[in-house]
Design an enzyme around this catalytic site. Structure first.
Site, PDB file in Angstrom:
ATOM      1  N   ALA B 328       0.819  -1.210   0.000  1.00 22.03           N
ATOM      2  CA  ALA B 328       0.000   0.000   0.000  1.00 22.03           C
ATOM      3  C   ALA B 328       0.852   1.259   0.000  1.00 22.03           C
ATOM      4  O   ALA B 328       1.917   1.280  -0.617  1.00 22.03           O
ATOM      5  CB  ALA B 328      -0.987  -0.022   1.175  1.00 22.03           C
ATOM      6  N   SER B 329       0.468   2.268   0.728  1.00 23.92           N
ATOM      7  CA  SER B 329       1.113   3.580   0.630  1.00 23.92           C
ATOM      8  C   SER B 329       2.576   3.579   1.061  1.00 23.92           C
ATOM      9  O   SER B 329       3.297   4.537   0.774  1.00 23.92           O
ATOM     10  CB  SER B 329       0.342   4.590   1.478  1.00 23.92           C
ATOM     11  OG  SER B 329      -1.002   4.613   1.063  1.00 23.92           O
ATOM     12  N   THR B 330       2.998   2.538   1.757  1.00 21.30           N
ATOM     13  CA  THR B 330       4.397   2.535   2.183  1.00 21.30           C
ATOM     14  C   THR B 330       5.315   2.431   0.967  1.00 21.30           C
ATOM     15  O   THR B 330       6.505   2.694   1.054  1.00 21.30           O
ATOM     16  CB  THR B 330       4.692   1.369   3.142  1.00 21.30           C
ATOM     17  OG1 THR B 330       4.302   0.153   2.509  1.00 21.30           O
ATOM     18  CG2 THR B 330       3.927   1.524   4.440  1.00 21.30           C
ATOM     19  N   LYS B 332       5.050   4.320  -1.562  1.00 21.24           N
ATOM     20  CA  LYS B 332       5.122   5.641  -2.195  1.00 21.24           C
ATOM     21  C   LYS B 332       6.511   6.254  -2.089  1.00 21.24           C
ATOM     22  O   LYS B 332       6.939   7.006  -2.956  1.00 21.24           O
ATOM     23  CB  LYS B 332       4.068   6.564  -1.576  1.00 21.24           C
ATOM     24  CG  LYS B 332       2.669   6.215  -2.076  1.00 21.24           C
ATOM     25  CD  LYS B 332       1.605   7.023  -1.391  1.00 21.24           C
ATOM     26  CE  LYS B 332       0.213   6.594  -1.895  1.00 21.24           C
ATOM     27  NZ  LYS B 332      -0.852   7.046  -1.015  1.00 21.24           N
TER      28      LYS B 332
END
Lengths: 379, 618
Positions: B328-330, B332
């Site tokens: 997920a956003s990790t 980014k």
């Protein structure tokens, strides 16, 4: 025929008899017995008990018996032949009903000794045959009719022992009997014929195997199978032969040293104090030791045969040579057995294996040989 | 007839006897010669062969199992040790009546008739001097009761072996693993298995460090050569070849922090890793739920095994290394570094976030779909985790560049640790998709990957390595073994990463803001202590596809969904911000929002780590 005085000392004084004693033979007998006690001491792990000490006592007693028999005139023993032979047959029959133990080692316990009638009959048979052939006319002995009594004399004990069942001893009895017939001068053609018959019998034993006509027990046939191919059963019946060959072979030229034989000291050998005692000797004293013992045995046989050849008395000559053959068969079969040349048949090594009965009988036989030697006709 | 008895005949007879004696004598001597010849063959020619066989007969080898190495934590606290295994054996030759003896024994310890029958059968099968095991793993109480009553129990011998015991069992179960009786499968693992493995019930490492470092822990068995007799009874020892005990292992784990992590995650299906930012040393690695490894040591019961296998929370799996989740956003941060390094954007470039992103006729929704984030730059995009920003960037950077950077940060890499079933994770490429799915890569796939969804998969271990690398600027590798038998196994320096300091510092700033800016996703979990300021990144990974209708009626919140469909909550962080020391990663399966669920746990673990450092100094 002779007075009591004659029985005891004949025409000879004790001193004279003492000098006429076959000393080399006596010394060799003694040496063999000593060797045996030494080996029994070793297989017990360096202990006089449980075997060496009782064996020593028996040997002393046996040696005494031998001396007494030697000093009694051979004619006395000759006159006792028939009762001795038939009582040994009776014992053989009795042991079938009242005996203890099974198979090869049937005995009657007399308290101080376990009497094996199959041992006794070996000697009495030789006596009986010697008597027979010293009595009948020489020229008659090869006639067919005159062959019937000796064949019966041989076959009855052979059959009785065989049905104990003790194949080994019965074959020994048969062979010593035939040897006396041979020595007596029975025509050689009968033996040739007999050999053929024997071969026929042996092949029929194997031919009938598995049928209801089977002669030998499965146990006996099994032992023969394993003899022919020990690897069939390396941990079972073949174990004995394999282990004893290892013991013999590992002895090498000079042996592993007294009480240093690993095979016997660690119990890998079966029956190491009885039938397989030769392996211990060969392992611990090597080729020198085993050939040494073989030489002693050979000398005993040679001395007996020489004495017999010189003996003018036909009974004495036949008795001496017959017993020598019996003695020879004993150690030959035993050694051949432990070396893997013959099936394991349960024959002790004479004068060495643990066992009172066999030793007493043997020493008694030597007594007879000595008596025949001492009391032979001298011109 | 008369003629037959003449004197002359007697003379003939005597001569014939002599002749026959000679004949027979010669025959006998031939046979004696045969014996002598045979003896020569056996005793001289083949002597060597038989001597060898006699030796083989007499010498038996006995293995004396080595003591297994201990497993300790970084401060030398015991994790896996060897304890006495109290057992009782019976030697039938020493008792007159084994049945009676066992009957008496049954009054002292638990021994039912069935067991007694089995032992008696065992006794009958063996030689009387061979000891037969009656009972193992007795408690000290029952063992001492038996020892006290030995005089009344002829033939019974108390014995003590060694067996593995795990202290703090379930908190270390996944890392240390467990041992168990050797199985055939175990033997197949080794090319030439050590003979010691053939000892009945010998214990071998089955999972975790116990398995991966089995050969070091096992040591080498001593070999005792004993002389035996034909029945197998030992007469004496002739020679002993000394082996050695297994090596003692010191892990990088801190037992106290490990226990804390374990407790902090209890009740969840989750895992976390706490690592030294600069050293790569794993301080704690916890996976929940857990199990009791001691149950496996003597062979686990079918019932226990079934209940472990049927548990849908997978207690046997070490989720920290073998769990692969959409990061997920990790992810980014990796996209951002890739964009900066490839010159796609500069640190001040900003994009407009209307709450959605259109690709052809497909619409991608930012997590903040109502109104979006508005005009937003890189740092803010990280801190507020704006999806639209990263979609814009990712489309320009392309999947191949993102992939390279992600790999450089430790994602999609299988690390070499002595743990079981370590996952490689997955950072997809165009080629991968073609090979695996026989489909062409689409821009939509890049967009999904840019926010750590789609094909991307990572484990908590990989995420903590990524965090450490960002924080330290070095290609830190995870390490678990501190020393073996006192010899350090630690790698102390790591090469610098191939990224400019500027890029990294912008990312760190973004992570700082993510926790410490009021707009940041993890603001509620910030650490206020100036010396322990935390920087981090939340992630909420979607495990289901949100349908168009649901978008229109309103996306269901996690509370409204069945457990299996809820989002995974993810959080990665390091602290202190200025001088990074620890990095942490947490994934809570179906836990919901990373910011709400995972971030507080991450903060607590880091605080605990600092706390434990302080205690150590004082």
């Amino acid at each position: 025929m002779f007075s009591f005085k004659n029985i005891v000392d004949g025409n000879l004084s004790y001193l004279k008899k003492f000098f006429l004693f076959h000393w080399p033979l006596a010394v060799l007998t003694l040496a063999t017995g000593a060797f045996g006690i030494l080996m029994l001491y070793s297989v017990a792990g360096g202990s006089m008990l449980p075997w060496a000490e009782p064996q020593l006592m028996r040997f002393v007693v046996g040696f005494g018996v031998m001396a007494i028999i030697s000093f009694i005139h051979i004619d006395f023993w000759r006159s006792l032949t028939i009762p001795l032979y038939f009582s040994s047959l009776l014992l053989l029959i009795a042991v079938m009903f009242y005996g203890e133990g099974t198979g090869a080692q049937r005995w009657i316990d007399l308290g101080f000794i376990r009497l094996q009638p199959s041992e006794i009959v070996k000697v009495t048979l030789v006596m009986a045959l010697a008597l027979y052939y010293s009595t009948i006319p020489i020229l008659a002995q090869s006639r067919l009719l005159w062959l019937i009594p000796p064949v019966l004399l041989i076959c009855i004990p052979t059959f009785l022992v065989f049905s104990q069942p003790d194949l080994g001893t019965s074959l020994l009895i048969l062979t010593s009997g035939l040897a006396v017939m041979f020595l007596a001068g029975v025509s050689i053609w009968y033996f040739v014929l007999g050999a053929f018959a024997g071969i026929g019998l042996i092949s029929s034993v194997f031919m009938t195997r598995g049928t209801s006509w089977q002669f030998l027990t499965d146990y006996q046939l099994g032992r023969i199978d394993v003899y022919l191919n020990p690897s069939l059963d390396p941990l079972g019946a073949g174990y004995h032969i394999t282990q004893s060959k290892i013991a013999l072979g590992s002895g090498g030229l000079s042996g592993r040293g007294f009480m240093q034989g690993t095979q016997s000291q660690l119990d890998f050998l079966p029956e190491k104090h009885t039938d397989f005692i030769f392996t211990t000797l060969a392992e611990e004293f090597g080729y020198f030791g085993s050939v040494g013992l073989l030489t002693i045995y050979a000398l005993i046989v040679i001395f007996c045969l020489l004495s017999a050849a010189k003996n003018q008395d036909r009974f004495g000559a036949l008795l001496t040579s017959g017993l020598a053959v019996m003695f020879f068969l004993f150690f030959f079969v035993n050694m051949a057995m432990v070396m893997g040349l013959a099936p394991v048949v349960g024959v002790p090594l004479p004068l060495i294996s643990w066992g009172g009965s066999a030793m007493l009988v043997l020493l008694g036989a030597f007594g007879l040989i000595q008596s025949a030697h001492i009391h032979q006709p001298r011109n | 007839m008369r003629k037959l008895f003449s004197e002359k005949n007697t003379e003939i007879g005597r001569k014939s006897v002599s002749r026959r004696i000679l004949l027979l004598g010669l025959g006998k001597m031939t046979l004696i010669g045969l014996l002598a010849w045979r003896m020569r063959k056996l005793q001289i020619e083949d002597s060597e062969k038989y001597r060898l066989q006699a030796e083989e007969n007499r010498i038996n080898m006995r293995l004396i199992p080595p003591e297994r190495g201990l497993i300790l934590d970084r401060r030398g606290r015991e994790l896996a040790i060897n304890v006495g295994n109290y057992k009782l054996v019976i030697t039938s030759e020493k008792t007159r009546n084994p049945k009676k003896t066992l009957g008496k024994l049954a009054e002292l310890i638990n021994l039912d008739d069935e067991e007694i029958d089995k032992i008696l059968k065992d006794i009958n099968k063996r030689s009387p001097f061979v000891p037969v095991t009656i009972a193992e793993h007795l408690s000290w109480e029952s063992f001492s009761k038996v020892v006290l009553n030995l005089p009344a129990l002829p033939g019974i011998t108390p014995e003590m072996g060694l067996t593995r015991y795990y202290k703090k069992a379930s908190s270390i179960a996944h890392v240390v693993g467990y041992v168990g009786p050797v199985s055939r499968k175990d033997l197949e693992r080794f090319e030439s298995p050590d003979p010691v493995l053939q000892i009945p019930k010998f214990q071998i490492g089955k999972t975790g460090v116990e398995r991966e470092l089995e050969e070091k822990l096992r040591g080498k068995a001593s070999l005792s050569k004993v002389e035996v007799n034909a029945a197998g009874r030992i007469i004496r020892e002739t020679e002993r070849i000394m082996g050695f005990s297994g090596a003692n292992l010191r892990l990088t784990l801190d037992n106290h922090l490990q226990e804390y992590c374990h407790q902090r995650l209890s009740g969840l299906s989750a895992s976390c890793v706490l690592m030294g930012v600069n050293s790569g040393q794993i301080i704690a690695l916890a996976s929940m739920p857990s199990f009791d490894p001691n149950k496996f040591v003597f062979g686990i019961s079918q019932k226990d095994w079934d209940s472990l296998l049927n548990n849908k929370l997978r207690p046997l799996s070490n989720k920290a290394v073998s769990g692969a989740y959409p990061p997920a956003s990790t992810l980014k941060m990796a996209v951002a570094i890739s964009a900066l390094e490839n010159g796609i954007i500069s640190k001040s470039d900003a994009f407009d976030c209307p709450g959605h992103f259109d690709l052809g006729n497909q619409r991608f929704h930012c997590w903040k779909k109502k109104g979006g984030h508005g005009r937003i730059d890189l740092k803010e995009a990280i801190s507020q985790s704006c999806d639209v920003f990263f979609w814009e960037v990712a489309r320009k950077v392309g999947i191949e560049n993102i992939r390279l950077t992600a790999k450089g940060l430790g994602l999609g890499t299988k690390f070499d640790l002595p743990l079981s079933s370590i996952t490689k994770g997955l950072i997809p490429s165009k080629e991968w998709k073609r090979k695996k799915l026989d489909q062409n890569w689409r821009v939509g796939d890049t967009l999904n990957a840019a926010v750590g969804q789609g094909f991307t998969l990572a484990s908590p271990l990989q995420l903590v390595v990524m965090t450490s690398r960002i924080a330290s600027g070095r290609a830190v590798r995870p390490q678990l073994v501190k020393s073996i038998n006192g010899k350090s196994k630690i790698q102390t320096s790591f090469p610098e990463l191939n990224y400019s300091r500027d890029s990294l510092s912008i990312i760190r700033d973004g992570m700082f803001l993510s926790v410490n800016n009021s707009k940041g996703t993890a603001f509620k979990s910030r650490i206020k202590d100036e010396t322990q300021i935390m920087a981090g990144k939340t992630g909420t990974s979607q495990v289901r596809r949100i349908s168009l209708e649901e978008r229109e009626t309103g996306v269901l919140s996690n509370d409204q969904l069945p457990w299996e469909q809820r989002d995974h909550a993810i959080f990665v962080a390091y602290a202190p911000y200025k001088n990074p020391k620890y990095a942490v990663s947490i994934i809570i399966e179906h836990g919901g929002s990373g910011a709400q669920v995972a971030a507080p746990i991450g903060r607590d673990i880091l605080l605990k780590a600092f706390d434990s450092d302080k205690k150590l100094i004082v």
